[in-house]
Design an enzyme around this catalytic site. Structure first.
Site, PDB file in Angstrom:
ATOM      1  N   GLU A   1       1.625  -0.424  -5.034  1.00 35.74           N
ATOM      2  CA  GLU A   1       0.687   0.636  -5.362  1.00 35.74           C
ATOM      3  C   GLU A   1       1.478   1.934  -5.356  1.00 35.74           C
ATOM      4  O   GLU A   1       1.845   2.433  -4.293  1.00 35.74           O
ATOM      5  CB  GLU A   1      -0.444   0.720  -4.327  1.00 35.74           C
ATOM      6  CG  GLU A   1      -1.484   1.743  -4.717  1.00 35.74           C
ATOM      7  CD  GLU A   1      -2.180   2.435  -3.553  1.00 35.74           C
ATOM      8  OE1 GLU A   1      -3.235   3.016  -3.789  1.00 35.74           O
ATOM      9  OE2 GLU A   1      -1.653   2.430  -2.421  1.00 35.74           O
TER      10      GLU A   1
ATOM     11  N   ASP B   1       0.821  -1.203   0.000  1.00 37.85           N
ATOM     12  CA  ASP B   1       0.000   0.000   0.000  1.00 37.85           C
ATOM     13  C   ASP B   1       0.861   1.263   0.000  1.00 37.85           C
ATOM     14  O   ASP B   1       1.848   1.341   0.742  1.00 37.85           O
ATOM     15  CB  ASP B   1      -0.862  -0.046   1.278  1.00 37.85           C
ATOM     16  CG  ASP B   1      -1.978   0.960   1.298  1.00 37.85           C
ATOM     17  OD1 ASP B   1      -2.771   0.973   0.355  1.00 37.85           O
ATOM     18  OD2 ASP B   1      -2.065   1.732   2.274  1.00 37.85           O
TER      19      ASP B   1
ATOM     20  N   HIS C   1     -10.708  -0.983  -5.591  1.00 39.97           N
ATOM     21  CA  HIS C   1     -11.546  -0.646  -4.433  1.00 39.97           C
ATOM     22  C   HIS C   1     -11.538   0.848  -4.131  1.00 39.97           C
ATOM     23  O   HIS C   1     -12.291   1.311  -3.295  1.00 39.97           O
ATOM     24  CB  HIS C   1     -11.047  -1.424  -3.218  1.00 39.97           C
ATOM     25  CG  HIS C   1      -9.654  -1.023  -2.833  1.00 39.97           C
ATOM     26  ND1 HIS C   1      -8.586  -1.212  -3.680  1.00 39.97           N
ATOM     27  CD2 HIS C   1      -9.162  -0.409  -1.724  1.00 39.97           C
ATOM     28  CE1 HIS C   1      -7.496  -0.737  -3.094  1.00 39.97           C
ATOM     29  NE2 HIS C   1      -7.811  -0.243  -1.909  1.00 39.97           N
TER      30      HIS C   1
HETATM   31  C1  GLC Z   1      -4.283   3.088  -0.365  1.00 40.24           C
HETATM   32  C2  GLC Z   1      -5.494   2.187  -0.411  1.00 40.24           C
HETATM   33  C3  GLC Z   1      -6.694   2.941   0.100  1.00 40.24           C
HETATM   34  C4  GLC Z   1      -6.431   3.410   1.515  1.00 40.24           C
HETATM   35  C5  GLC Z   1      -5.120   4.190   1.586  1.00 40.24           C
HETATM   36  C6  GLC Z   1      -4.700   4.391   2.992  1.00 40.24           C
HETATM   37  O1  GLC Z   1      -4.380   4.143  -1.235  1.00 40.24           O
HETATM   38  O2  GLC Z   1      -5.685   1.684  -1.697  1.00 40.24           O
HETATM   39  O3  GLC Z   1      -7.851   2.156   0.048  1.00 40.24           O
HETATM   40  O4  GLC Z   1      -7.468   4.227   1.945  1.00 40.24           O
HETATM   41  O5  GLC Z   1      -4.067   3.523   0.937  1.00 40.24           O
HETATM   42  O6  GLC Z   1      -4.232   3.181   3.538  1.00 40.24           O
END
Ligand code: GLC
Length: 552
Positions: A243, A201, A309
Site C-alpha cells: 500500500e 500497510d 476499506h
Molecule cells: C492504512 C490502512 C488504514 C489504516 C492506516 C493505519 O492506510 O489502509 O485502514 O487506518 O493504514 O494503519
C-alpha cells in the site's frame, strides 16, 4: 530474484474476518465462519484472499492497531482455527495474503508499554521519541479533521512520541535493526502457518526516516529489498502487495529497477483517474495514468481496484478534478472524508445503475495488473453513512434474507447490518442473487472466469489504441502470440469508434461476452457501436488461439 509468479493472473478478494460470517453467535465474525464460506469464494472464482488485520487489538482502528503480532484475536478464534483456515484455502487452490501493519503498533502493545515505562527499557528505541515538542509536530497528519498532530506527549515516558496516524498508534522506529529483524520474524511466522504473502500497510511510512529532526520525507528503499529477499529465501511464492499511494515517478523505487523489491503495489494513480473517467466520461486522464504507471519488469504487477476499506482518496487529482468527482459521486459533505476522499461504497456512488457497475468492474478487471475485489461489491452492497469515518463501508456481509442478513444469529452484530431501503439485506444478498442468472453476482462470476481465461491481461504487454473519442478507451494486450482487446465507453450516450489493428490482424474480433463478433470493413478497420456505458472484450483472431499460444 526467485519467485513464483502466481500473482500475475490472480483474482484477489479482500475481506475482514469480523464482518464476514459469525459461526459462534457472538455477533462477531470468526475463522470458523469464514471457513464455511470458502466454497462460496471458490465458486465466485477468486484465487487469493487478502485478510484484513485479525491479530489481538483494542480495535480502535479496525485492527490496524496491533497489540500482538503473533496471535489471533480471541474474538475471531485461535491460531489453530487460522491454520485450519489456510489449509481449507489450500485445498481449494486459494492463496492467503494477510495485512502486515508494522509502521506502528497499538499503544497497548507490550513493546510500547515497556518503552514508555523507562528510558533504559529494552524497547525504548523501538519507538520514536523527542524530549521537546518537535517543530513540525502539526505537519503530515494522515487523517485531517480527526487527527490533530503527529507527535503526542506521554506522561509516563515524560517524552513526546511520533505517530504518523492516530495518537494510539505509536510509530515503530523502523530504522532500528532490532525492529527490522522483528518484522522479518513476523513474516516468517505467518508464512510458516500457510500464508502466501502480505498486504503491507503504509509502506512509504514504514521505510521513511523518522525523528524530531526529519523535516523532509526520506525513504530507505533498501529495506524493501531486505523484506523481499527474506520472503524469497523462506518461501518462493510469498509476495508483498504494497500500500503506497505515491507519485508514478517513484513507482520504480518500490518495484526496484530489476524487480528486486515489491512484487505488487496498488495502483492509486489509476484508481483516482478511473473515478474521474466514471464521473465525467473523459478517459484521457485515465489513459495518461495507465501510461505513466507502465511497469517494465516482468515480476512487477499492479493491484487494480475500485473501492477498498478506506476512503476513496482523491488527493492525487487536481482540485478541479476532485471537485468534479465529489459533485458526481459525493455531493453531500457527509459522504466525503478527510477533505480529500469519498467514504461511500461503489454501488450507491453509481446510484445502483447496473450499466455503470458493469462498466466499472469490466474496466477494473481488464486494466494492466491483477484485480482486487472488495467483499460485498460482487452483490452491490451499500453503505451506512451514519457510522463514523470509514466504518460506513465496513458493514457485515449480506448473505440472505434471514435476520441480520444471515451474518450472525446474534441480535447485535459488530456493526449494524444494512437493513431497509434499496441496499438493505432484504433486497441485496447472496442467496437471492445466487438463484438469479441475471444478478450482478452471477455476472461477476462470469467476468472472473473470462478474466482468468485471458491471461494476456495479467501477463502481457499493453498498448492503448487510438479511438479519437475521449469517452472510449481501447486497450490491447499481447502475450505469447495471442492478443486480447478491451473497449469501454465511459459516456452516457452511444459512441461509434473505428479501430485499426494493423495488417497482420486483419481477421475477425471474437467477442468473449456475447455472440456479436466484429468483422473488419474493406479498409481493414473495425467499426464498433457501443451503447451507453458499453464494454467489449474481444480476442483478436479466431477461437483457435489456444493452439497458437506459444511457450514464451
Ligand atoms: C492504512 C490502512 C488504514 C489504516 C492506516 C493505519 O492506510 O489502509 O485502514 O487506518 O493504514 O494503519
Amino acid at each position: 530474484m526467485i519467485n513464483d509468479l502466481w500473482y500475475k493472473n490472480a483474482i484477489i478478494y479482500c475481506l475482514s474476518v469480523s464482518t464476514y460470517m459469525d459461526a459462534d453467535g457472538d455477533g462477531i465474525g470468526d475463522f470458523r465462519g469464514l471457513m464455511n464460506r470458502l466454497d462460496y469464494l471458490q465458486g465466485l472464482g477468486v484465487t487469493a484472499i487478502w485478510l484484513m488485520p485479525f491479530q489481538p487489538s483494542p480495535l480502535r482502528d479496525d485492527g490496524y492497531d496491533v497489540a500482538d503480532y503473533y496471535g489471533v484475536d480471541p474474538r475471531y478464534g485461535t491460531l489453530g482455527d487460522f491454520v485450519e483456515f489456510t489449509h481449507g484455502c489450500k485445498q481449494r487452490g486459494i492463496r492467503v495474503l494477510i495485512d502486515l501493519v508494522v509502521n506502528h503498533t497499538s499503544d497497548k502493545h507490550p513493546w510500547f508499554q515497556d518503552a514508555r515505562s523507562d528510558p533504559k527499557s529494552q524497547h525504548r528505541d523501538w519507538y520514536v521519541w523527542a524530549k521537546k515538542k518537535p517543530k513540525h509536530a502539526d505537519d503530515g497528519v494522515v487523517f485531517p479533521g480527526v487527527q490533530k498532530s503527529t507527535w503526542s506527549y506521554d506522561k509516563l515516558a515524560k517524552a513526546w512520541y511520533f505517530h504518523r496516524f492516530y495518537d494510539f498508534q505509536p510509530d515503530l522506529n523502523t530504522s532500528n535493526p532490532r525492529v527490522q529483524a522483528e518484522i522479518l520474524k513476523i513474516m516468517g511466522f505467518w508464512i510458516q502457518l500457510g500464508v502466501s504473502g502480505f498486504r503491507m500497510d503504509a509502506v512509504p511510512f514504514v521505510i521513511a526516516k523518522k525523528g524530531a529532526h526529519v523535516s523532509r520525507p526520506t525513504e530507505q528503499y533498501d529495506m524493501l529489498r531486505t523484506f523481499r529477499e527474506f520472503l524469497s529465501w523462506r518461501k518462493g511464492d510469498a509476495i508483498v502487495l504494497a500500500e503506497a499511494n505515491v507519485q508514478p515517478k517513484t513507482d520504480l523505487e518500490y518495484f526496484g529497477a530489476s524487480g528486486e523489491r515489491m512484487q505488487m503495489m496498488f495502483n492509486f494513480a489509476v484508481n483516482q483517474h478511473l473515478f474521474y473517467a466514471l464521473a465525467t466520461g473523459d478517459s484521457r486522464p485515465l489513459t495518461k495514468a495507465i501510461k505513466a504507471t507502465k511497469t517494465t519488469e516482468a515480476t512487477a504487477q499492479w493491484g487494480q481496484f475500485l473501492r477498498n476499506h478506506d476512503e476513496l482518496d482523491l488527493g492525487r487529482l487536481t482540485t478541479r478534478q476532485r471537485q468534479t468527482v465529489f459533485a458526481a459521486f459525493a455531493p453531500d459533505p457527509n459522504m466525503q472524508l478527510y477533505g480529500r476522499g469519498i467514504r461511500r461504497r461503489l454501488a450507491p456512488m453509481l446510484q445502483g445503475d447496473r450499466r455503470r457497475l458493469e462498466l466499472s468492474y469490466s474496466i477494473m478487471m481488464s486494466l494492466p495488473g491483477t484485480p482486487v475485489l472488495r467483499y460485498g461489491d460482487e452483490i452491490g452492497m451499500g453503505d451506512s453513512l451514519h457510522l463514523p469515518e470509514r466504518n460506513c463501508a465496513r458493514t457485515p456481509m449480506q448473505w440472505s434474507t434471514e435476520p441480520q442478513g444471515g451474518f450472525t444469529k446474534n441480535k447485535k452484530p459488530t456493526l449494524p447490518v444494512i437493513s431497509g431501503g434499496a441496499y438493505g439485506f432484504e433486497h441485496v444478498n447472496v442467496a437471492q442473487q445466487r438463484r438469479d442468472p441475471n444478478s450482478l453476482m452471477n455476472w461477476m462470476e462470469r467476468m472472473i472466469r473470462t478474466r482468468k481465461e485471458a491471461p494476456e491481461i495479467g501477463w502481457g504487454q499493453f498498448s492503448i489504441l487510438q479511438t479519437r473519442t475521449p469517452e472510449v478507451l481501447a486497450i490491447r494486450y499481447d502475450w505469447r502470440n495471442n492478443s486480447v482487446l478491451v473497449v469501454h465507453n465511459f459516456s452516457a450516450t452511444p459512441r461509434e469508434v473505428r479501430l485499426e489493428l494493423g495488417a497482420e490482424n486483419s481477421g475477425c474480433l471474437v467477442n468473449l461476452l456475447s455472440r456479436e463478433n466484429s468483422d473488419p470493413d474493406a479498409s481493414g478497420q473495425h467499426c464498433l457501436i457501443l451503447e451507453p456505458y458499453g464494454y467489449r472484450w474481444f480476442r483478436i483472431g479466431g477461437l483457435d488461439y489456444i493452439l497458437k499460444r506459444s511457450v514464451t
